[in-house]
Write an enzyme that holds these catalytic residues in place. Structure first.
Site, PDB file in Angstrom:
ATOM      1  N   GLU A  55       0.886  -1.033   0.096  1.00 21.51           N
ATOM      2  CA  GLU A  55       0.020  -0.099  -0.079  1.00 21.51           C
ATOM      3  C   GLU A  55       0.661   1.270  -0.217  1.00 21.51           C
ATOM      4  O   GLU A  55       1.977   1.074   0.567  1.00 21.51           O
ATOM      5  CB  GLU A  55      -1.089   0.189   1.336  1.00 21.51           C
ATOM      6  CG  GLU A  55      -0.390  -0.251   2.662  1.00 21.51           C
ATOM      7  CD  GLU A  55       0.151   0.949   3.135  1.00 21.51           C
ATOM      8  OE1 GLU A  55       0.025   2.066   2.689  1.00 21.51           O
ATOM      9  OE2 GLU A  55       1.191   0.814   4.126  1.00 21.51           O
ATOM     10  N   PHE A  56       0.357   2.312  -0.677  1.00 18.80           N
ATOM     11  CA  PHE A  56       0.942   3.640  -0.572  1.00 18.80           C
ATOM     12  C   PHE A  56      -0.060   4.666  -0.158  1.00 18.80           C
ATOM     13  O   PHE A  56       0.071   5.802  -0.465  1.00 18.80           O
ATOM     14  CB  PHE A  56       1.545   3.825  -1.992  1.00 18.80           C
ATOM     15  CG  PHE A  56       2.240   2.927  -2.677  1.00 18.80           C
ATOM     16  CD1 PHE A  56       3.741   2.895  -2.191  1.00 18.80           C
ATOM     17  CD2 PHE A  56       1.693   2.011  -3.665  1.00 18.80           C
ATOM     18  CE1 PHE A  56       4.443   1.602  -3.002  1.00 18.80           C
ATOM     19  CE2 PHE A  56       2.647   0.890  -4.059  1.00 18.80           C
ATOM     20  CZ  PHE A  56       3.987   0.779  -3.916  1.00 18.80           C
ATOM     21  N   LEU A  57      -0.387   4.251   1.040  1.00 11.98           N
ATOM     22  CA  LEU A  57      -1.415   5.288   1.804  1.00 11.98           C
ATOM     23  C   LEU A  57      -0.710   6.237   2.624  1.00 11.98           C
ATOM     24  O   LEU A  57       0.261   5.992   3.303  1.00 11.98           O
ATOM     25  CB  LEU A  57      -2.584   4.659   2.591  1.00 11.98           C
ATOM     26  CG  LEU A  57      -3.028   3.281   1.771  1.00 11.98           C
ATOM     27  CD1 LEU A  57      -4.125   2.581   2.895  1.00 11.98           C
ATOM     28  CD2 LEU A  57      -3.787   3.778   0.679  1.00 11.98           C
TER      29      LEU A  57
ATOM     30  N   ASN B 181       9.516   4.788   0.113  1.00  7.75           N
ATOM     31  CA  ASN B 181       9.909   5.323   1.606  1.00  7.75           C
ATOM     32  C   ASN B 181      11.065   5.889   1.650  1.00  7.75           C
ATOM     33  O   ASN B 181      11.405   6.960   2.158  1.00  7.75           O
ATOM     34  CB  ASN B 181       9.122   4.582   2.494  1.00  7.75           C
ATOM     35  CG  ASN B 181       7.487   4.656   2.675  1.00  7.75           C
ATOM     36  OD1 ASN B 181       7.157   5.407   1.941  1.00  7.75           O
ATOM     37  ND2 ASN B 181       7.282   3.971   3.562  1.00  7.75           N
TER      38      ASN B 181
ATOM     39  N   CYS C  53       6.029   5.091   9.485  1.00  7.05           N
ATOM     40  CA  CYS C  53       6.458   4.466   8.506  1.00  7.05           C
ATOM     41  C   CYS C  53       8.033   4.741   7.929  1.00  7.05           C
ATOM     42  O   CYS C  53       8.519   3.797   8.142  1.00  7.05           O
ATOM     43  CB  CYS C  53       5.585   4.832   7.071  1.00  7.05           C
ATOM     44  SG  CYS C  53       3.866   4.276   7.394  1.00  7.05           S
TER      45      CYS C  53
ATOM     46  N   LYS D  94      10.857   3.597  10.565  1.00  7.42           N
ATOM     47  CA  LYS D  94      10.666   2.117  10.840  1.00  7.42           C
ATOM     48  C   LYS D  94      11.190   1.443   9.384  1.00  7.42           C
ATOM     49  O   LYS D  94      11.977   0.444   9.521  1.00  7.42           O
ATOM     50  CB  LYS D  94       9.303   1.657  11.054  1.00  7.42           C
ATOM     51  CG  LYS D  94       9.241   0.092  11.447  1.00  7.42           C
ATOM     52  CD  LYS D  94       7.780  -0.255  11.356  1.00  7.42           C
ATOM     53  CE  LYS D  94       6.868  -0.558  10.350  1.00  7.42           C
ATOM     54  NZ  LYS D  94       5.761  -1.171  10.234  1.00  7.42           N
TER      55      LYS D  94
HETATM   56  C1  UGA Z   1       4.301   7.794   4.052  1.00 12.63           C
HETATM   57  C2  UGA Z   1       4.431   7.609   2.500  1.00 12.63           C
HETATM   58  O1  UGA Z   1       4.287   9.062   2.401  1.00 12.63           O
HETATM   59  C3  UGA Z   1       3.438   6.986   1.879  1.00 12.63           C
HETATM   60  O2  UGA Z   1       3.332   6.988   0.717  1.00 12.63           O
HETATM   61  C4  UGA Z   1       3.476   5.492   2.758  1.00 12.63           C
HETATM   62  O3  UGA Z   1       2.241   4.737   2.068  1.00 12.63           O
HETATM   63  C5  UGA Z   1       3.211   5.627   4.038  1.00 12.63           C
HETATM   64  O4  UGA Z   1       4.525   6.359   4.564  1.00 12.63           O
HETATM   65  C6  UGA Z   1       3.349   4.153   4.470  1.00 12.63           C
HETATM   66  O5  UGA Z   1       4.589   3.524   4.375  1.00 12.63           O
HETATM   67  O6  UGA Z   1       2.420   3.646   4.834  1.00 12.63           O
HETATM   68  P1  UGA Z   1       3.116   9.180   5.923  1.00 12.63           P
HETATM   69  O7  UGA Z   1       4.136   8.388   6.881  1.00 12.63           O
HETATM   70  O8  UGA Z   1       1.559   8.959   6.350  1.00 12.63           O
HETATM   71  O9  UGA Z   1       3.162   8.377   4.582  1.00 12.63           O
HETATM   72  O10 UGA Z   1       3.392  10.530   6.097  1.00 12.63           O
HETATM   73  P2  UGA Z   1       4.039  11.605   5.039  1.00 12.63           P
HETATM   74  O11 UGA Z   1       2.924  12.535   4.635  1.00 12.63           O
HETATM   75  O12 UGA Z   1       4.799  11.203   3.763  1.00 12.63           O
HETATM   76  O13 UGA Z   1       5.033  12.207   5.969  1.00 12.63           O
HETATM   77  C7  UGA Z   1       6.126  11.552   6.647  1.00 12.63           C
HETATM   78  C8  UGA Z   1       7.111  12.504   7.374  1.00 12.63           C
HETATM   79  O14 UGA Z   1       7.775  13.308   6.797  1.00 12.63           O
HETATM   80  C9  UGA Z   1       6.188  13.384   8.502  1.00 12.63           C
HETATM   81  O15 UGA Z   1       6.765  13.397   9.905  1.00 12.63           O
HETATM   82  C10 UGA Z   1       6.454  14.899   7.854  1.00 12.63           C
HETATM   83  O16 UGA Z   1       6.476  15.867   8.774  1.00 12.63           O
HETATM   84  C11 UGA Z   1       7.860  14.734   7.205  1.00 12.63           C
HETATM   85  N1  UGA Z   1       8.299  15.352   6.219  1.00 12.63           N
HETATM   86  C12 UGA Z   1       7.605  15.415   5.082  1.00 12.63           C
HETATM   87  C13 UGA Z   1       9.528  16.413   6.553  1.00 12.63           C
HETATM   88  O17 UGA Z   1      10.081  16.293   7.639  1.00 12.63           O
HETATM   89  N2  UGA Z   1       9.874  17.148   5.454  1.00 12.63           N
HETATM   90  C14 UGA Z   1       9.332  17.300   4.090  1.00 12.63           C
HETATM   91  O18 UGA Z   1       9.623  18.286   3.665  1.00 12.63           O
HETATM   92  C15 UGA Z   1       8.043  16.351   4.170  1.00 12.63           C
END
Ligand code: UGA
Length: 451
Positions: free
Chosen positions: A155-157, A212, A277, A280
């Site tokens: 999944e890529f959610l 990721n 995500c 980990k």
């Molecule tokens: C991430 C991926 O974007 C999804 O595609 C993937 O399916 C999911 O992991 C997973 O493995 O299930 P998510 O963890 O919901 O999704 O969050 P993101 O919106 O990607 O943000 C991740 C982290 O990066 C957050 O803490 C955000 O604040 C941080 N971030 C994001 C930064 O520190 N800097 C940035 O420029 C962008």
């Protein structure tokens, strides 16, 4: 098509409800009676936009039910999705729940007359489905892959956006060990019209990790540049990144004008990534590489930079306050990102713990994550506030740790006027320096001018 989903975490539940919304008959199985009962009352136990409405709809249409009984889920099902948790354990993923699910399904397969495809949906390191899961299924069922289907469907959610991401995906990856699972996956997703690719299961698993890990690498690379810009002074990494973003390979110039792809939102300097995500997955792939004798220096650096990045906030505060001891600091945002109540690996909590260590009195606010943060922070002395505006006057400094829209109000003239030359650390680049003429604006990757 009847589908059984094992596990009702955010992946299992969102997948189950969305598949039901597309016309399948879904039975979600979980071991917790309280969760099963609340799902059947159309009350999801997780916070996801659009989920309560969609759950209510598919229950009313009798296309979704939650149960404690695996037998009820598997009887008559063409596919079972394993969507149980894979928590982190010493830098690896803990496969105990995946193993248990495979054992239970294998035992059921032993006497099952109809063909079933077992599809791994949980994020598992490359090589898990075709070794661990396959071996358990074959051993417990006494049958071979081919007599039942075995696949992997990552999944890529994104949390907070999961229903929308499932219903309108950018791609669907079919990892298949045999023809049965490939046919079932094609049928399962027949009403989704997007790019679909078919690969073997370990490639499918690697696609998820590579995705990721590359996003996390971008974030740490930009944060490293930010820290260098801070050391040098007279340079703002945000302006640097604006210049970089204009490279047509990041933002193509088309006849309709410049396209600003979402990928640019992973090139913003800040206090680091968190969530269930990225941290980990990067750790798990680093460890997998080491198991194969590769030192994995890039992924190790991604983790090292991210580990230290929240401390940049403390450093910024110290650059303009003699001591943080006894100072009242208001931290805005506890969730690892906006629009979720999830605080796992949140940079905000690391900032709070460091401030408390420095002797600061921390007040903290979040629109959704206070309950979870309380549990996570345990004994750490923090005063949680339900409304941040009234406590602004009493704070000696403000830190914006999560980019919630609500905090945009801080720059409104009537609120900014109350900041009284206090330091404001914008750890998520929500604002421009000129938004705060009445405060000391501090941000990662830009040394304060008075230095
Ligand atoms: C991430 C991926 O974007 C999804 O595609 C993937 O399916 C999911 O992991 C997973 O493995 O299930 P998510 O963890 O919901 O999704 O969050 P993101 O919106 O990607 O943000 C991740 C982290 O990066 C957050 O803490 C955000 O604040 C941080 N971030 C994001 C930064 O520190 N800097 C940035 O420029 C962008």
């Amino acid at each position: 098509m009847k589908i059984c989903v094992l596990g009702t975490g955010y992946v299992g539940l969102v997948s189950g409800v969305s598949l039901a919304a597309k016309g399948h008959n879904v039975v979600c199985v979980d071991v917790r009676p309280d969760i099963v009962a609340s799902l059947n009352r159309a009350q999801p136990h997780i916070h996801e936009a659009g989920l309560p409405e969609l759950l209510g709809k598919v229950i009313a249409e009798r296309r979704f039910v939650a149960t404690l009984s695996l037998e009820e889920g598997l009887t008559g099902a063409e596919a079972v999705l394993i969507a149980v948790g894979t928590p982190s354990l010493d830098g690896r993923i803990d496969l105990q729940y995946v193993r248990r699910a495979a054992e239970q399904i294998g035992t059921w397969l032993k006497t099952a007359g109809t063909p079933l495809s077992v599809l791994v949906k949980s994020t598992v390191v490359p090589g898990t489905t075709d070794t661990v899961v396959r071996a358990i299924l074959e051993e417990t069922s006494g049958k071979k892959v081919g007599e039942f289907g075995l696949g992997m469907n990552p999944e890529f959610l994104r949390e907070g956006n999961a229903v929308e991401d499932f219903m309108n995906p950018d791609r669907i990856v079919f990892g298949c060990e045999d023809e049965i699972s490939q046919a079932v996956l094609e049928k399962l997703y027949a009403s989704w019209h997007c790019d679909k690719i078919t690969v073997n299961t370990r490639t499918a698993e690697m696609i998820k990790y590579a995705n990721n890990c590359l996003l996390a690498t971008q974030i740490s690379a930009v944060n490293e540049l930010a820290n260098l810009c801070f050391e040098m002074g007279d340079i703002d990494v945000q302006e640097v990144m604006q210049g970089v973003h204009l490279d047509r390979r990041w933002s193509p110039v088309t006849e309709g004008g410049r396209v600003r792809p979402d990928i640019l939102s992973y090139l913003i300097p800040g206090c680091g990534f968190g969530g269930s995500c990225f941290p980990k997955d990067v750790q798990a792939l680093r460890t997998l590489g080491r198991d194969y004798g590769l030192p994995m220096p890039v992924l190790q650096s991604v983790l090292d930079i991210n580990e230290l990045q929240p401390l940049q906030v403390v450093r910024l505060l110290k650059s303009c306050m003699d001591s943080l001891d006894g100072r009242k600091i208001l931290v805005l945002g506890l969730a690892f990102k906006p629009d979720t109540d999830d605080v796992r690996e949140s940079a905000s909590l690391r900032i709070i713990r460091s401030l408390v260590q420095e002797g600061s009195e921390v007040m903290a606010h979040d629109p959704a994550a206070i309950l979870n943060a309380k549990k996570e922070l345990g004994e750490c002395p923090v005063q949680f506030v339900n409304d941040w505006k009234p406590v602004l006057n009493g704070a000696d400094a403000v830190v914006i740790a999560t980019r919630w829209n609500d905090y945009g109000a801080l720059a409104r003239p009537e609120i900014a006027a109350r900041l009284d030359d206090k330091p404001v650390v914008d750890a998520r680049r929500m604002f421009r320096p000129e938004d705060f003429s009445n405060a000391i604006y501090l941000t990662i990757g830009r040394r304060p001018l008075k230095d």
